[in-house]
Design a protein around this motif. Structure first.
Motif, mmCIF file in Angstrom:
data_model
loop_
_atom_site.group_PDB
_atom_site.id
_atom_site.type_symbol
_atom_site.label_atom_id
_atom_site.label_comp_id
_atom_site.label_asym_id
_atom_site.label_seq_id
_atom_site.Cartn_x
_atom_site.Cartn_y
_atom_site.Cartn_z
ATOM 1 N N ALA A 163 41.306 -21.213 -121.318
ATOM 2 C CA ALA A 163 41.320 -20.863 -120.236
ATOM 3 C C ALA A 163 42.276 -21.785 -119.356
ATOM 4 C CB ALA A 163 39.904 -21.026 -119.670
ATOM 5 N N ALA A 164 42.224 -23.202 -119.581
ATOM 6 C CA ALA A 164 43.187 -23.881 -118.805
ATOM 7 C C ALA A 164 44.406 -23.550 -119.032
ATOM 8 C CB ALA A 164 42.900 -25.490 -119.347
ATOM 9 N N ARG A 165 45.167 -23.214 -120.248
ATOM 10 C CA ARG A 165 46.558 -22.793 -120.561
ATOM 11 C C ARG A 165 46.577 -21.562 -119.651
ATOM 12 N NH1 ARG A 165 47.354 -21.380 -126.044
ATOM 13 N NH2 ARG A 165 49.636 -21.719 -125.564
ATOM 14 N N VAL A 181 42.931 -14.084 -115.955
ATOM 15 C CA VAL A 181 41.585 -13.749 -116.283
ATOM 16 C C VAL A 181 41.549 -12.468 -117.355
ATOM 17 C CG1 VAL A 181 39.331 -13.083 -115.635
ATOM 18 C CG2 VAL A 181 40.535 -14.849 -114.351
ATOM 19 N N LYS A 182 42.313 -11.431 -116.760
ATOM 20 C CA LYS A 182 42.290 -10.232 -117.747
ATOM 21 C C LYS A 182 42.896 -10.723 -119.096
ATOM 22 C CE LYS A 182 44.346 -5.519 -117.687
ATOM 23 N NZ LYS A 182 45.234 -4.644 -117.129
ATOM 24 N N SER A 183 43.850 -11.394 -119.192
ATOM 25 C CA SER A 183 44.365 -11.918 -120.346
ATOM 26 C C SER A 183 43.270 -12.613 -121.115
ATOM 27 C CB SER A 183 45.698 -12.765 -120.065
ATOM 28 O OG SER A 183 46.829 -12.005 -119.870
ATOM 29 N N PHE A 214 32.247 -19.100 -119.849
ATOM 30 C CA PHE A 214 33.153 -19.659 -118.537
ATOM 31 C C PHE A 214 33.483 -18.207 -117.691
ATOM 32 C CE2 PHE A 214 37.579 -19.315 -116.912
ATOM 33 C CZ PHE A 214 37.569 -20.367 -116.036
ATOM 34 N N LEU A 215 33.810 -17.132 -118.399
ATOM 35 C CA LEU A 215 34.320 -15.982 -117.684
ATOM 36 C C LEU A 215 33.193 -15.367 -117.112
ATOM 37 C CD1 LEU A 215 36.754 -14.480 -120.413
ATOM 38 C CD2 LEU A 215 37.119 -15.450 -118.270
ATOM 39 N N ASP A 216 31.790 -15.566 -117.764
ATOM 40 C CA ASP A 216 30.778 -14.724 -117.036
ATOM 41 C C ASP A 216 30.350 -15.729 -115.972
ATOM 42 O OD1 ASP A 216 30.638 -13.103 -119.119
ATOM 43 O OD2 ASP A 216 29.016 -14.273 -120.094
#
Length: 228
Positions: A163-165, A181-183, A214-216
């Motif tokens: 996520a950070a990258r 976010v899509k990636s 994290f995405l949730d």
């Protein structure tokens, strides 16, 4: 591209002077050959980006060694070190032909760099093979160095570091927050099935769960992405 490589080689030749007293990497791994000191210093002074820079390369090298140990694979650490620290060099100066995949480009570009550093060039074919196959969407050659670098690089797209990258790439003309976010969501589906070693599959499952959490949370906190 020849001019770019010549510039890099010139920069590389100053690295031993800058790193005369360096014996270990930032995470404490020993640099046990002069050419490794040169390549490591070169990477730290040339490849500076939180997504593709030297920190990513150092993580790849460390994780690849863990994967080799976990799966009882015998790796040539010279080959793995060289490939890990140069595999993304094309992210900083791509090949002149945009059709060349960046791992293939690194395999072309890194030969002169390693030769100038004093790398044992009889091992270069294995380095190039590992560089070519490092991305999750590629099938690496069956040599152990290529397999563990492929899996280590894939794992760095998952978890908190993944996520950070990806988020570090946003804010430019080519990438925005929503596309990052899509990636990340696509990585959850694409990467775990592509992991080869048993150790990487276990680590990948844990990192995928971490990234999913994290995405949730991000989805909840941005009203299902409508206020992002």
């Amino acid at each position: 591209m020849k001019a770019f490589i010549a510039t890099l080689v010139a920069a590389l030749l100053t690295a031993p002077l800058q790193a005369a007293t360096m014996e270990r990497t930032a995470t404490g791994m020993q640099l046990d050959a002069p050419w490794k000191v040169t390549i490591y210093t070169f990477a730290r002074t040339t490849f500076k980006h939180p997504a593709w820079g030297w920190q990513h390369s150092e993580r790849n090298y460390r994780i690849a060694l863990q994967l080799a140990q976990g799966d009882h694979l015998q790796v040539d650490t010279d080959v793995l070190f060289a490939a890990a620290f140069l595999h993304d060099m094309a992210a900083f100066k791509p090949c002149s032909d945009p059709k060349i995949e960046h791992g293939d480009c690194a395999a072309i570009q890194s030969e002169a760099i390693l030769h100038a550093a004093g790398f044992p060039m009889q091992k270069y074919a294995a380095v190039a093979a590992a560089e070519r196959g490092h991305m999750y969407y590629r099938d690496p050659e069956t040599i152990p160095e290529a397999i563990v670098l492929h899996d280590a690089d894939s794992l760095d797209f998952l978890g908190a570091i993944g996520a950070a990258r990806m988020l570090s790439l946003t804010g430019t003309d080519k990438a925005d927050f929503a596309s990052a976010v899509k990636s990340l969501r696509s990585f959850l589906k694409a990467i775990p099935p592509r992991l080869i070693t048993r150790t990487a599959r276990a680590m990948g499952a844990a990192r995928a769960a971490e990234l999913q959490q994290f995405l949730d949370a991000l989805d909840r906190e941005t009203f299902a992405g409508t206020a992002m």
